[in-house]
Scaffold this motif. Structure first.
Motif, PDB file in Angstrom:
ATOM      1  N   GLY A 195      49.282  59.550  33.771  1.00 41.11           N
ATOM      2  CA  GLY A 195      50.043  58.803  32.789  1.00 41.11           C
ATOM      3  C   GLY A 195      50.323  57.370  33.161  1.00 41.11           C
ATOM      4  N   PRO A 196      50.844  56.629  32.189  1.00 42.74           N
ATOM      5  CA  PRO A 196      51.031  55.185  32.347  1.00 42.74           C
ATOM      6  C   PRO A 196      52.313  54.804  33.058  1.00 42.74           C
ATOM      7  CG  PRO A 196      51.659  55.855  30.154  1.00 42.74           C
ATOM      8  CD  PRO A 196      51.168  57.104  30.837  1.00 42.74           C
TER       9      PRO A 196
ATOM     10  N   PHE B 253      45.732  47.315  31.161  1.00 39.71           N
ATOM     11  CA  PHE B 253      45.857  46.011  31.798  1.00 39.71           C
ATOM     12  C   PHE B 253      45.612  44.887  30.794  1.00 39.71           C
ATOM     13  CE2 PHE B 253      46.234  46.885  36.335  1.00 39.71           C
ATOM     14  CZ  PHE B 253      45.919  48.231  36.379  1.00 39.71           C
TER      15      PHE B 253
ATOM     16  N   GLY C 103      38.087  40.146  32.721  1.00 42.94           N
ATOM     17  CA  GLY C 103      39.163  41.075  33.017  1.00 42.94           C
ATOM     18  C   GLY C 103      38.653  42.445  33.414  1.00 42.94           C
TER      19      GLY C 103
ATOM     20  N   LEU D  79      49.333  45.249  43.711  1.00 45.49           N
ATOM     21  CA  LEU D  79      50.603  45.458  43.024  1.00 45.49           C
ATOM     22  C   LEU D  79      51.702  44.637  43.688  1.00 45.49           C
ATOM     23  CD1 LEU D  79      52.234  47.136  40.905  1.00 45.49           C
ATOM     24  CD2 LEU D  79      52.624  48.793  42.737  1.00 45.49           C
TER      25      LEU D  79
ATOM     26  N   LEU E  42      35.805  48.559  40.738  1.00 45.27           N
ATOM     27  CA  LEU E  42      37.065  48.842  41.402  1.00 45.27           C
ATOM     28  C   LEU E  42      37.496  50.278  41.145  1.00 45.27           C
ATOM     29  CD1 LEU E  42      38.775  45.522  40.350  1.00 45.27           C
ATOM     30  CD2 LEU E  42      38.347  46.184  42.707  1.00 45.27           C
TER      31      LEU E  42
ATOM     32  N   SER F 261      57.837  51.262  31.428  1.00 44.24           N
ATOM     33  CA  SER F 261      57.442  50.855  32.774  1.00 44.24           C
ATOM     34  C   SER F 261      56.307  49.853  32.706  1.00 44.24           C
ATOM     35  CB  SER F 261      57.015  52.072  33.593  1.00 44.24           C
ATOM     36  OG  SER F 261      56.037  52.816  32.912  1.00 44.24           O
TER      37      SER F 261
ATOM     38  N   SER G 210      40.442  42.448  45.061  1.00 46.16           N
ATOM     39  CA  SER G 210      40.947  43.454  44.137  1.00 46.16           C
ATOM     40  C   SER G 210      42.407  43.180  43.794  1.00 46.16           C
ATOM     41  CB  SER G 210      40.787  44.856  44.741  1.00 46.16           C
ATOM     42  OG  SER G 210      41.556  44.969  45.919  1.00 46.16           O
ATOM     43  N   PRO G 211      42.891  43.702  42.668  1.00 45.65           N
ATOM     44  CA  PRO G 211      44.292  43.498  42.291  1.00 45.65           C
ATOM     45  C   PRO G 211      45.244  44.162  43.279  1.00 45.65           C
ATOM     46  CG  PRO G 211      42.976  44.187  40.404  1.00 45.65           C
ATOM     47  CD  PRO G 211      42.135  44.395  41.618  1.00 45.65           C
TER      48      PRO G 211
ATOM     49  N   TYR H  47      50.373  42.663  38.781  1.00 47.32           N
ATOM     50  CA  TYR H  47      49.403  42.638  39.871  1.00 47.32           C
ATOM     51  C   TYR H  47      48.969  41.188  40.100  1.00 47.32           C
ATOM     52  CZ  TYR H  47      48.804  47.717  39.425  1.00 47.32           C
ATOM     53  OH  TYR H  47      49.017  49.082  39.399  1.00 47.32           O
TER      54      TYR H  47
ATOM     55  N   PRO I  74      51.959  50.805  29.456  1.00 45.37           N
ATOM     56  CA  PRO I  74      51.378  51.830  28.582  1.00 45.37           C
ATOM     57  C   PRO I  74      50.726  51.185  27.368  1.00 45.37           C
ATOM     58  CG  PRO I  74      53.645  52.356  29.176  1.00 45.37           C
ATOM     59  CD  PRO I  74      53.409  50.937  29.586  1.00 45.37           C
TER      60      PRO I  74
ATOM     61  N   TYR J  76      61.066  49.249  35.575  1.00 42.89           N
ATOM     62  CA  TYR J  76      61.163  50.481  34.810  1.00 42.89           C
ATOM     63  C   TYR J  76      62.310  50.482  33.800  1.00 42.89           C
ATOM     64  CZ  TYR J  76      58.069  52.267  38.446  1.00 42.89           C
ATOM     65  OH  TYR J  76      57.017  52.455  39.305  1.00 42.89           O
TER      66      TYR J  76
ATOM     67  N   GLN K 289      49.133  52.035  39.786  1.00 40.55           N
ATOM     68  CA  GLN K 289      47.817  52.270  40.357  1.00 40.55           C
ATOM     69  C   GLN K 289      47.629  51.344  41.550  1.00 40.55           C
ATOM     70  OE1 GLN K 289      44.692  52.001  37.412  1.00 40.55           O
ATOM     71  NE2 GLN K 289      45.795  53.296  35.969  1.00 40.55           N
TER      72      GLN K 289
ATOM     73  N   LYS L 299      44.473  40.862  30.159  1.00 37.11           N
ATOM     74  CA  LYS L 299      43.292  40.143  30.639  1.00 37.11           C
ATOM     75  C   LYS L 299      43.608  39.226  31.816  1.00 37.11           C
ATOM     76  CE  LYS L 299      40.859  40.236  26.228  1.00 37.11           C
ATOM     77  NZ  LYS L 299      39.894  41.248  26.694  1.00 37.11           N
TER      78      LYS L 299
ATOM     79  N   PHE M  49      54.015  46.815  35.199  1.00 38.73           N
ATOM     80  CA  PHE M  49      53.625  46.433  36.545  1.00 38.73           C
ATOM     81  C   PHE M  49      52.948  45.070  36.511  1.00 38.73           C
ATOM     82  CE2 PHE M  49      54.513  50.696  37.858  1.00 38.73           C
ATOM     83  CZ  PHE M  49      54.148  51.489  36.794  1.00 38.73           C
TER      84      PHE M  49
ATOM     85  N   PHE N  40      44.721  49.749  44.073  1.00 34.47           N
ATOM     86  CA  PHE N  40      43.290  49.474  44.046  1.00 34.47           C
ATOM     87  C   PHE N  40      42.667  49.443  45.430  1.00 34.47           C
ATOM     88  CE2 PHE N  40      42.272  48.358  39.684  1.00 34.47           C
ATOM     89  CZ  PHE N  40      43.538  48.214  39.131  1.00 34.47           C
ATOM     90  N   GLY N  41      41.420  49.870  45.470  1.00 29.13           N
ATOM     91  CA  GLY N  41      40.605  49.684  46.651  1.00 29.13           C
ATOM     92  C   GLY N  41      40.005  48.294  46.656  1.00 29.13           C
ATOM     93  N   PRO N  42      39.242  47.967  47.703  1.00 28.06           N
ATOM     94  CA  PRO N  42      38.684  46.618  47.832  1.00 28.06           C
ATOM     95  C   PRO N  42      37.507  46.347  46.905  1.00 28.06           C
ATOM     96  CG  PRO N  42      38.011  47.979  49.660  1.00 28.06           C
ATOM     97  CD  PRO N  42      38.986  48.790  48.888  1.00 28.06           C
TER      98      PRO N  42
ATOM     99  N   SER O  47      47.455  55.487  24.126  1.00 31.12           N
ATOM    100  CA  SER O  47      46.665  55.798  25.315  1.00 31.12           C
ATOM    101  C   SER O  47      47.572  56.303  26.417  1.00 31.12           C
ATOM    102  CB  SER O  47      45.927  54.543  25.784  1.00 31.12           C
ATOM    103  OG  SER O  47      45.327  54.760  27.042  1.00 31.12           O
ATOM    104  N   TYR O  48      47.254  57.467  26.957  1.00 32.42           N
ATOM    105  CA  TYR O  48      48.087  58.034  28.006  1.00 32.42           C
ATOM    106  C   TYR O  48      47.609  57.551  29.368  1.00 32.42           C
ATOM    107  CZ  TYR O  48      51.001  61.411  30.434  1.00 32.42           C
ATOM    108  OH  TYR O  48      51.942  61.995  31.235  1.00 32.42           O
ATOM    109  N   GLN O  49      47.508  56.233  29.493  1.00 34.32           N
ATOM    110  CA  GLN O  49      47.180  55.673  30.787  1.00 34.32           C
ATOM    111  C   GLN O  49      47.582  54.217  30.804  1.00 34.32           C
ATOM    112  OE1 GLN O  49      42.811  56.373  30.080  1.00 34.32           O
ATOM    113  NE2 GLN O  49      42.665  54.388  31.111  1.00 34.32           N
ATOM    114  N   LEU O  50      47.637  53.686  32.016  1.00 32.49           N
ATOM    115  CA  LEU O  50      48.023  52.300  32.197  1.00 32.49           C
ATOM    116  C   LEU O  50      46.966  51.388  31.586  1.00 32.49           C
ATOM    117  CD1 LEU O  50      50.473  51.140  33.670  1.00 32.49           C
ATOM    118  CD2 LEU O  50      49.061  50.905  35.707  1.00 32.49           C
TER     119      LEU O  50
ATOM    120  N   GLN P 237      45.740  39.012  41.697  1.00 31.18           N
ATOM    121  CA  GLN P 237      44.346  39.144  42.090  1.00 31.18           C
ATOM    122  C   GLN P 237      43.809  37.784  42.528  1.00 31.18           C
ATOM    123  OE1 GLN P 237      41.491  40.540  39.111  1.00 31.18           O
ATOM    124  NE2 GLN P 237      40.175  41.358  40.724  1.00 31.18           N
TER     125      GLN P 237
END
Lengths: 111, 114
Positions: B98-99, A101, B42, A46, B90, A32, A43-44, A36, A92, A51, B103, A103, A34, B105-107, A96-99, A38
């Motif tokens: 998880g990934p 990004f 970034g 989506l 942010l 998966s 702010s970024p 974004y 992914p 997927y 996500q 640069k 994504f 984002f707020g402002p 790392s078990y998180q999204l 900006q």
């Protein structure tokens, strides 16, 4: 280590052209991604989620995922000056078990 | 559906002071992420909270801390402010861990340290 890499650009295209933004990743199991957008000072936001392998189209935007080559791309057709922004790829990160990004790539659409 | 909200919008502090930033996630989202974005740079991952617990933190000193409340809102605290802490902070929320979850984002809160 995070491994979502983007060509930082900047990228300039004339109005009406196709803008192509690319992102490579190292985690072969990633499914998966994504994109974004900006705007400067904001702010970024989506704009696309993908997927599965292949293309996904939404209006002027097409996201492409190529698992064999481990890259993700975003095509913007009929580019407009309002598309001028920094585009962030997220996916992914290896180990790392998180999204994670990239640069970002700064796009300028020239009228 | 209301988006992610952050407060304050702007915050001006002097070096050595403490700053507290707040974030309310989208209703139903349990994960909250904090990022720092210095001018022209970034996103730098700061902290991830889910279900009230800190799940991960980025490569930042301990003076950056936070918490998540039972209603899933979160606050970020920065102690002993330094000039280089000036940045856009942010907050993002996600419907799951998880990934594989996007996500939102707020402002942002723009922190200026003088």
């Amino acid at each position: 280590q995070k491994e979502v890499e983007q060509n930082s650009g900047p990228l300039s295209v004339p109005e009406g052209a196709i803008a192509s933004l690319n992102c490579t990743y190292s985690d072969r199991g990633s499914q998966s991604f994504f994109w974004y957008r900006q705007y400067s000072g904001k702010s970024p936001e989506l704009i696309m989620s993908i997927y599965s392998n292949g293309d996904k189209e939404d209006g002027r935007f097409t996201a492409q995922l190529n698992k064999a080559s481990q890259y993700v791309s975003l095509l913007i057709r009929d580019s407009q000056p309002s598309d001028s922004a920094t585009y962030l790829c997220a996916g992914p990160g290896a180990g790392s078990y998180q999204l994670t990004f990239g640069k970002g790539t700064k796009l300028s659409v020239i009228p | 559906e209301a988006g992610v909200t952050q407060s304050p919008t702007h915050l001006i502090k002097t070096r050595g002071q403490q700053a507290t930033l707040r974030c309310s996630p989208i209703s139903g989202h349990t994960s909250v992420y904090w990022y720092q974005q210095a001018l022209g740079l970034g996103l730098q991952f700061l902290l991830w909270y889910d279900e009230g617990e800190e799940r991960n933190r980025g490569n930042f000193p301990p003076r950056f801390s936070g918490r998540q409340f039972p209603n899933y809102s979160s606050e970020l605290n920065v102690n002993a402010l330094e000039l280089e802490d000036s940045a856009l902070y942010l907050c993002a929320s996600s419907p799951g861990q998880g990934p594989y979850n996007e996500q939102f984002f707020g402002p942002g809160t723009r922190l200026t340290v003088l």
